[in-house]
Design an enzyme around this catalytic site. Structure first.
Site, PDB file in Angstrom:
ATOM      1  CG  ASN A  49      -0.799  -0.176   2.429  1.00 29.52           C
ATOM      2  OD1 ASN A  49       0.033  -1.155   2.673  1.00 29.52           O
ATOM      3  ND2 ASN A  49      -1.263   0.486   3.286  1.00 29.52           N
ATOM      4  CG  ASP A  50      -0.345   4.115   2.794  1.00 30.05           C
ATOM      5  OD1 ASP A  50      -0.984   3.556   2.017  1.00 30.05           O
ATOM      6  OD2 ASP A  50      -0.170   4.669   3.852  1.00 30.05           O
ATOM      7  CE1 TYR A 109      -0.500  -0.706  10.222  1.00 30.63           C
ATOM      8  CE2 TYR A 109      -1.821   0.897  10.776  1.00 30.63           C
ATOM      9  CZ  TYR A 109      -1.622  -0.295  10.662  1.00 30.63           C
ATOM     10  OH  TYR A 109      -2.818  -1.197  10.733  1.00 30.63           O
ATOM     11  CD  GLU A 228      -6.055   6.557   6.431  1.00 32.16           C
ATOM     12  OE1 GLU A 228      -6.123   6.374   5.270  1.00 32.16           O
ATOM     13  OE2 GLU A 228      -5.882   5.657   7.325  1.00 32.16           O
TER      14      GLU A 228
HETATM   15  C1  FRU Z   1      -3.099   4.648   4.570  1.00 32.77           C
HETATM   16  C2  FRU Z   1      -2.905   3.932   5.700  1.00 32.77           C
HETATM   17  C3  FRU Z   1      -2.031   4.808   6.581  1.00 32.77           C
HETATM   18  C4  FRU Z   1      -1.458   3.983   7.529  1.00 32.77           C
HETATM   19  C5  FRU Z   1      -1.191   2.816   6.492  1.00 32.77           C
HETATM   20  C6  FRU Z   1      -1.061   1.181   7.246  1.00 32.77           C
HETATM   21  O1  FRU Z   1      -3.427   3.963   3.264  1.00 32.77           O
HETATM   22  O2  FRU Z   1      -4.334   3.338   6.431  1.00 32.77           O
HETATM   23  O3  FRU Z   1      -2.863   5.667   7.398  1.00 32.77           O
HETATM   24  O4  FRU Z   1      -0.236   4.361   8.127  1.00 32.77           O
HETATM   25  O5  FRU Z   1      -2.162   2.718   5.561  1.00 32.77           O
HETATM   26  O6  FRU Z   1      -0.680   0.412   6.266  1.00 32.77           O
END
Ligand code: FRU
Length: 482
Positions: A49-50, A109, A228
């Site tokens: 993801n991020d 995270y 976020e």
């Molecule tokens: C955004 C998020 C962040 C978090 C991360 C966890 O996609 O929810 O807020 O740090 O992904 O994987």
């Protein structure tokens, strides 16, 4: 998600307790996939993801991503570390930062990085669910040092050991910046009244002494129930704030995806008061189907760069069943013109471009292609990429000036995203197509539409109506994390 397999017990299992065979088996399964990418950062196995920790350090670009390697599902998150000499070819350092202590027990995270002397300092959120009846989310903001051999050493104590008063356990995603004598951390937060906010902390020492500073004053209150991944960028004498206001009121700020990505442009940033000076309206960074958690890098060469997850939270993808999900956009260079963002792939991406292909309607399209065209004015225009039971269609309506992108993934219903182009009309478009993801740069990057496109894998064809100067080039397949 296969809920029978993905019990809490497996989702919470520490990395050291997984049988390594799970990864080799997954890898084997993924080699049979028809949906893998050629030049976008994708996982080796599991979910991405991020983007995190985007930086330039020790003569290389560094980019990490949130990962769960054991399946196409949001399990316990780690940071996978990629490095590059040119922002295009990326190698996996194979030294991930994984959850392994009390203050990141349920996930390392999102976070960011900053050069400090001859080391890189990483700041990230340690996600912890307390072991009580309520299973309260306890956010720690943690630090780590990385040396020139890419070895990461976590600090033993958190930098910030809980959310401040009035904020729930949803407090995360620090962006670290230096200004004057202070380091600043900009964090996404949720109040106990269920409102999104952006908070700032600061310290004179990067690895200790962090204190709450101020709530950021954006000049907007439509921040939903949780904000976020806030990021500040500085370019062209202006400031841009990019953030993800989950649950923002879509009658005031229009978006169609489950969670939006937004930006505000400002004339300046008042560091004393953490205030955007003369903020613009909120706009979407990208108007396609899958785009979230942009991370900015104010690069030492003066460019403002971005990397973004081509995916969305709380969304399942067809590749999950193959044991992988998610990718990152090509690195983009951002500018601000007339109060709006302009996004283009960094010029280094030109090295991906191979030979041009003879164009004719109904032509076969390679899985890695760059399609560029101008538009015949005063007509309805369209471009169509199609395979048996799936298609991607971009069409412009000359009367309403609406540009509509329709996607039909294999086995699913068609869906649309629409941009009202207004007086700027539809002039040109570059489509970076990479098998199951695409990035469309419209009107020289004034608008972008990015997303996934899961097709049958056979007989991809390209058609169009009333387009000019159609050019198609093959793009290199550099197989990142293949
Ligand atoms: C955004 C998020 C962040 C978090 C991360 C966890 O996609 O929810 O807020 O740090 O992904 O994987």
């Amino acid at each position: 998600m296969d809920t029978k397999y993905w019990t809490k017990y497996r989702l919470d299992r520490l990395y050291k307790d997984w049988d390594p065979k799970v990864l080799t088996d997954l890898k084997e399964k993924i080699t049979k996939s028809n949906w893998r990418l050629g030049y976008h950062i994708q996982t080796d196995t599991g979910l991405l993801n991020d983007p995190n920790g985007f930086s330039y350090f020790n003569n290389q670009w560094h980019l990490f991503y949130q990962a769960f390697p054991y399946g196409g599902v949001h399990g316990l998150k780690s940071w996978t570390h990629m490095v590059s000499d040119d922002l295009v070819n990326w190698n996996n350092v194979n030294k991930s930062m994984v959850p392994d202590r009390y203050n990141d027990r349920h996930g390392c995270y999102s976070g960011s990085a900053i050069n400090v002397n001859d080391k890189l300092f990483l700041i990230y959120t340690g996600n912890v669910f307390e072991d009580d009846d309520e299973y309260r989310r306890h956010p720690y903001q943690n630090g780590a040092w990385m040396d020139k051999d890419n070895n990461i050493t976590k600090l033993s104590d958190p930098l910030i050991d809980d959310a401040p008063t009035g904020i729930t356990g949803h407090f995360r995603d620090p962006q670290i910046l230096k200004h004057g004598d202070y380091y600043y951390a900009i964090l996404g937060a949720q109040t106990i009244d269920n409102e999104g906010e952006i908070l700032t902390y600061r310290s004179k020492n990067v690895d200790k002494g962090w204190e709450f500073y101020k709530k950021m004053d954006l000049g907007h209150d439509n921040l939903g129930y949780m904000t976020e991944c806030p990021n500040l960028g500085f370019v062209d004498g202006k400031v841009v704030l990019i953030f993800c206001p989950q649950g923002a009121d879509d009658t005031k700020f229009s978006y169609d995806n489950i969670h939006p990505n937004a930006y505000i442009v400002a004339d300046d940033f008042d560091w004393e008061n953490m205030k955007l000076i003369n903020p613009s309206a909120m706009h979407q960074v990208d108007e396609g189907f899958d785009f979230y958690a942009t991370q900015l890098l104010n690069a030492p060469d003066g460019r403002l760069l971005s990397s973004t997850w081509i995916g969305l939270p709380d969304t399942e993808y067809l590749s999950d069943d193959e044991g992988w999900e998610g990718s990152l956009t090509m690195v983009r260079e951002l500018h601000i013109k007339d109060g709006r963002l302009i996004q283009t792939p960094v010029k280094e991406n030109d090295s991906l471009v191979k030979e041009s292909v003879d164009v004719s309607e109904g032509m076969k399209l390679d899985k890695q292609s760059l399609i560029k065209f101008d538009v015949e004015d005063g007509k309805d225009n369209s471009m169509l990429i199609e395979s048996d039971d799936s298609y991607l269609k971009l069409s412009f309506d000359k009367d309403s000036h609406k540009l509509t992108l329709t996607r039909k993934n294999v086995g699913e219903d068609p869906e649309n995203r629409t941009i009202l182009l207004g007086s700027s009309r539809f002039n040109n478009c570059s489509v970076y197509f990479d098998n199951t993801v695409f990035e469309m740069y419209i009107n020289d990057g004034q608008r972008t539409m990015t997303g996934t496109f899961f097709h049958d894998g056979k007989n991809l064809t390209l058609n169009w109506d009333n387009l000019d100067n159609m050019k198609v080039n093959r793009l290199n397949n550099i197989g990142i994390n293949e």
